[in-house]
Design an enzyme around this catalytic site. Sequence first.
Site, PDB file in Angstrom:
ATOM      1  N   LYS A  63       0.674  -1.270   0.079  1.00 40.64           N
ATOM      2  CA  LYS A  63      -0.001  -0.117   0.063  1.00 40.64           C
ATOM      3  C   LYS A  63       0.782   1.141   0.114  1.00 40.64           C
ATOM      4  O   LYS A  63       1.580   1.563   1.048  1.00 40.64           O
ATOM      5  CB  LYS A  63      -1.102   0.144   1.343  1.00 40.64           C
ATOM      6  N   GLY A  67       6.643   5.721   8.141  1.00 42.54           N
ATOM      7  CA  GLY A  67       5.952   6.955   8.053  1.00 42.54           C
ATOM      8  C   GLY A  67       5.996   7.808   9.303  1.00 42.54           C
ATOM      9  O   GLY A  67       6.900   7.471   9.994  1.00 42.54           O
ATOM     10  N   SER A  68       4.883   8.403   9.569  1.00 40.16           N
ATOM     11  CA  SER A  68       4.973   9.281  10.763  1.00 40.16           C
ATOM     12  C   SER A  68       4.833   8.443  11.863  1.00 40.16           C
ATOM     13  O   SER A  68       4.413   7.395  12.169  1.00 40.16           O
ATOM     14  CB  SER A  68       3.965  10.415  10.611  1.00 40.16           C
ATOM     15  N   GLY A  86       2.360   5.389  12.885  1.00 42.45           N
ATOM     16  CA  GLY A  86       3.084   4.338  13.488  1.00 42.45           C
ATOM     17  C   GLY A  86       2.647   3.634  14.702  1.00 42.45           C
ATOM     18  O   GLY A  86       2.306   2.614  14.945  1.00 42.45           O
ATOM     19  N   GLU A 118       9.227   2.171  11.043  1.00 41.90           N
ATOM     20  CA  GLU A 118      10.360   3.189  10.757  1.00 41.90           C
ATOM     21  C   GLU A 118       9.719   4.508  10.784  1.00 41.90           C
ATOM     22  O   GLU A 118       8.846   4.774   9.776  1.00 41.90           O
ATOM     23  CB  GLU A 118      11.246   3.105   9.469  1.00 41.90           C
ATOM     24  N   CYS A 123      13.616  11.562   6.522  1.00 42.06           N
ATOM     25  CA  CYS A 123      13.563  11.081   7.660  1.00 42.06           C
ATOM     26  C   CYS A 123      15.091  11.151   8.528  1.00 42.06           C
ATOM     27  O   CYS A 123      15.178  11.684   9.768  1.00 42.06           O
ATOM     28  CB  CYS A 123      13.103   9.711   7.879  1.00 42.06           C
ATOM     29  N   GLN A 128       1.889  20.456   3.552  1.00 48.10           N
ATOM     30  CA  GLN A 128       3.191  20.270   4.137  1.00 48.10           C
ATOM     31  C   GLN A 128       3.637  21.793   4.097  1.00 48.10           C
ATOM     32  O   GLN A 128       4.362  22.141   4.774  1.00 48.10           O
ATOM     33  CB  GLN A 128       3.996  19.372   3.344  1.00 48.10           C
ATOM     34  N   GLU A 150       9.447  17.145  14.698  1.00 46.80           N
ATOM     35  CA  GLU A 150       9.857  17.046  13.218  1.00 46.80           C
ATOM     36  C   GLU A 150       9.178  18.027  12.326  1.00 46.80           C
ATOM     37  O   GLU A 150       7.803  17.895  12.296  1.00 46.80           O
ATOM     38  CB  GLU A 150       9.733  15.644  12.741  1.00 46.80           C
TER      39      GLU A 150
HETATM   40  P1  NAD Z   1       2.040   9.052   7.132  1.00 47.85           P
HETATM   41  O1  NAD Z   1       2.376   8.388   8.490  1.00 47.85           O
HETATM   42  O2  NAD Z   1       1.150  10.098   7.082  1.00 47.85           O
HETATM   43  O3  NAD Z   1       1.664   7.895   6.135  1.00 47.85           O
HETATM   44  C1  NAD Z   1       2.418   6.826   5.867  1.00 47.85           C
HETATM   45  C2  NAD Z   1       1.729   5.484   5.209  1.00 47.85           C
HETATM   46  O4  NAD Z   1       0.722   5.230   6.056  1.00 47.85           O
HETATM   47  C3  NAD Z   1       0.686   6.194   3.989  1.00 47.85           C
HETATM   48  O5  NAD Z   1       1.019   5.215   3.026  1.00 47.85           O
HETATM   49  C4  NAD Z   1      -0.480   6.296   4.470  1.00 47.85           C
HETATM   50  O6  NAD Z   1      -1.572   6.062   3.589  1.00 47.85           O
HETATM   51  C5  NAD Z   1      -0.421   5.208   5.737  1.00 47.85           C
HETATM   52  N1  NAD Z   1      -1.530   5.187   6.741  1.00 47.85           N
HETATM   53  C6  NAD Z   1      -2.036   6.704   7.130  1.00 47.85           C
HETATM   54  N2  NAD Z   1      -3.070   6.220   8.276  1.00 47.85           N
HETATM   55  C7  NAD Z   1      -3.113   4.819   8.170  1.00 47.85           C
HETATM   56  C8  NAD Z   1      -3.573   3.957   8.995  1.00 47.85           C
HETATM   57  N3  NAD Z   1      -4.559   4.544  10.021  1.00 47.85           N
HETATM   58  N4  NAD Z   1      -3.656   2.696   8.956  1.00 47.85           N
HETATM   59  C9  NAD Z   1      -2.370   2.417   8.028  1.00 47.85           C
HETATM   60  N5  NAD Z   1      -1.877   3.010   7.161  1.00 47.85           N
HETATM   61  C10 NAD Z   1      -2.099   4.167   7.384  1.00 47.85           C
HETATM   62  O7  NAD Z   1       3.602   9.601   6.829  1.00 47.85           O
HETATM   63  P2  NAD Z   1       3.898  10.437   5.446  1.00 47.85           P
HETATM   64  O8  NAD Z   1       3.507  11.906   5.610  1.00 47.85           O
HETATM   65  O9  NAD Z   1       3.803   9.604   4.091  1.00 47.85           O
HETATM   66  O10 NAD Z   1       5.453  10.304   5.345  1.00 47.85           O
HETATM   67  C11 NAD Z   1       6.317  11.241   6.231  1.00 47.85           C
HETATM   68  C12 NAD Z   1       6.680  10.588   7.492  1.00 47.85           C
HETATM   69  O11 NAD Z   1       7.598   9.453   7.229  1.00 47.85           O
HETATM   70  C13 NAD Z   1       7.601  11.587   8.111  1.00 47.85           C
HETATM   71  O12 NAD Z   1       7.477  11.502   9.462  1.00 47.85           O
HETATM   72  C14 NAD Z   1       9.108  10.690   7.989  1.00 47.85           C
HETATM   73  O13 NAD Z   1      10.147  10.883   9.227  1.00 47.85           O
HETATM   74  C15 NAD Z   1       8.642   9.450   7.884  1.00 47.85           C
HETATM   75  N6  NAD Z   1       9.794   8.747   7.409  1.00 47.85           N
HETATM   76  C16 NAD Z   1      10.528   7.838   8.098  1.00 47.85           C
HETATM   77  C17 NAD Z   1      11.588   6.894   7.431  1.00 47.85           C
HETATM   78  C18 NAD Z   1      12.222   6.062   8.213  1.00 47.85           C
HETATM   79  O14 NAD Z   1      12.783   5.183   7.682  1.00 47.85           O
HETATM   80  N7  NAD Z   1      12.387   6.312   9.747  1.00 47.85           N
HETATM   81  C19 NAD Z   1      11.759   7.170   6.071  1.00 47.85           C
HETATM   82  C20 NAD Z   1      11.077   7.974   5.293  1.00 47.85           C
HETATM   83  C21 NAD Z   1       9.959   8.784   6.018  1.00 47.85           C
END
Ligand code: NAD
Length: 478
Positions: A172, A225-226, A230, A247, A281, A328, A380
Amino acid sequence: MQRYDNYINGQWQAAASFAPNINPSDTSDVIGEYAQADAEQMKQAIAAAKAAFKTWSRSGAQQRHDVLDAIGNEILARKEEIGTLLAREEGKTLAEGIGETVRAGQIFKFFAGEALRTGGEWLPSVRPGVEVEIIREPLGVIGLITPWNFPIAIPAWKIAPALCYGNAVIFKPAELTPGCAWVLAEIISRTALPPGAFNLVMGPGSVVGQLMTQSPAVTAISFTGSVSTGRSILQATAERGAKVQLEMGGKNPLVVLDDADLDVAVNCAINGSYYSTGQRCTASSRIIVTDGIHDRFVAAMQARLATLKIGQALDKSTDIGPVVDQRQLEQNQRYIDQCLQEGGTLAFGGESIRCETPGFFMQPALFVDTTPEMTINREEVFGPVATVIRVKDYDEALAVANATEMGLAAGICTTSLKHATHFKRHAEAGMVMVNLPTAGVDYHVPFGGRKASSYGSREQGRYAQEFYTTVKTSYQSA
Ligand code: NAD
């Protein structure tokens, strides 16, 4: 307008609704319309993956190698085309887009090799006449949820090990960057994978992502993701005991000591804080600088920032592309306003700018006179925004570097072996860089963080097998 379907059980499937994929460098440019799955499609994908797991988990090493190698080769052969799409849909520069695409190809080829190197252990038992064997087995159906900021590399570093070790995949991607995900799925669809072993299910996280995390048939979830998403995934999966790897965010420090080479320090800070529009990130958002070099460092940063060209991602002369979307951009602006209210001084940039095309452009921002307590140094931002925190010496720099809930990457610029070595041992981060930008990692070694940045085992390199396999110990009477 071209429509792009989901890929479920070896078939391309349209959805009841489609969402536009908009170029952040030029909002009048719609890249395509991408299927938005509903609950029914996610259920089909889960059922297909469950069935395909029976076949793929028993596939041989050569077959797995060949599938992964073919994917890697095609990505590498099409690096210009895919890198261009990446820059167009995400906004990083063309060079960065091509670089990320190459990285994705390399990751598939690395795991093609790993497919031939999976092994176990044989040990004599402590009981006479008994032999012990330890092997790794695949987990089952793995749900992969990815963010928008690395739309091909992060999917690659999850899909490749998942398939390498014999799992079935439901992928996804982020809503904002379905283009690279779709191309990847199209490449995978032409390999010898059994139908259902790989499924692409595009759609909103709140619908399809949530369904995936709640389904008992999904054995494990790898998420990037965020922090807030997470943590909600962790809660949703805790009750059923699914294996989870998260992550998440970063608030990464870059320490600059008095004895640093000024050019090295400025290069590390410019690259680590602002390249890829700061949307990494591992970006260094807190630059912790000791008294003796502070003023020279800030002046050199101002001079370098003034030379950077902000513009369209596909313009070859651009150094920093647009922010990914309006939401953003507004978030970045809110953090800038709040930092000014809390007493920070803008040493450079921070304002939205207009280019020839309608897009989400802003001048990279550098703050000085900031303290560790300020909101901007605790949360962040995820944009081209960095702060300088002035400290008196190395000990204070280390304490400030570690004074964060996050723990992804940490960097130091110094010519002192003593301080570099001490920092490597005492920085509370999963990855430490000495005289290098905090962002920019290798693909054959573990990637991940500590504290609120990560949960579960590491990604990438051989360490990836920790998450994508389970260990079986067998005893046999000899
Ligand atoms: P996000 O958390 O908004 O979304 C990430 C993913 O989760 C998307 O595919 C989204 O559709 C999905 N999602 C959203 N709600 C969900 C739910 N309730 N259940 C399951 N899936 C759901 O993050 P973003 O805005 O896409 O990315 C930015 C964030 O990602 C930043 O915080 C960044 O630091 C982090 N990031 C971390 C790393 C790492 O390896 N540590 C790498 C890249 C980005």
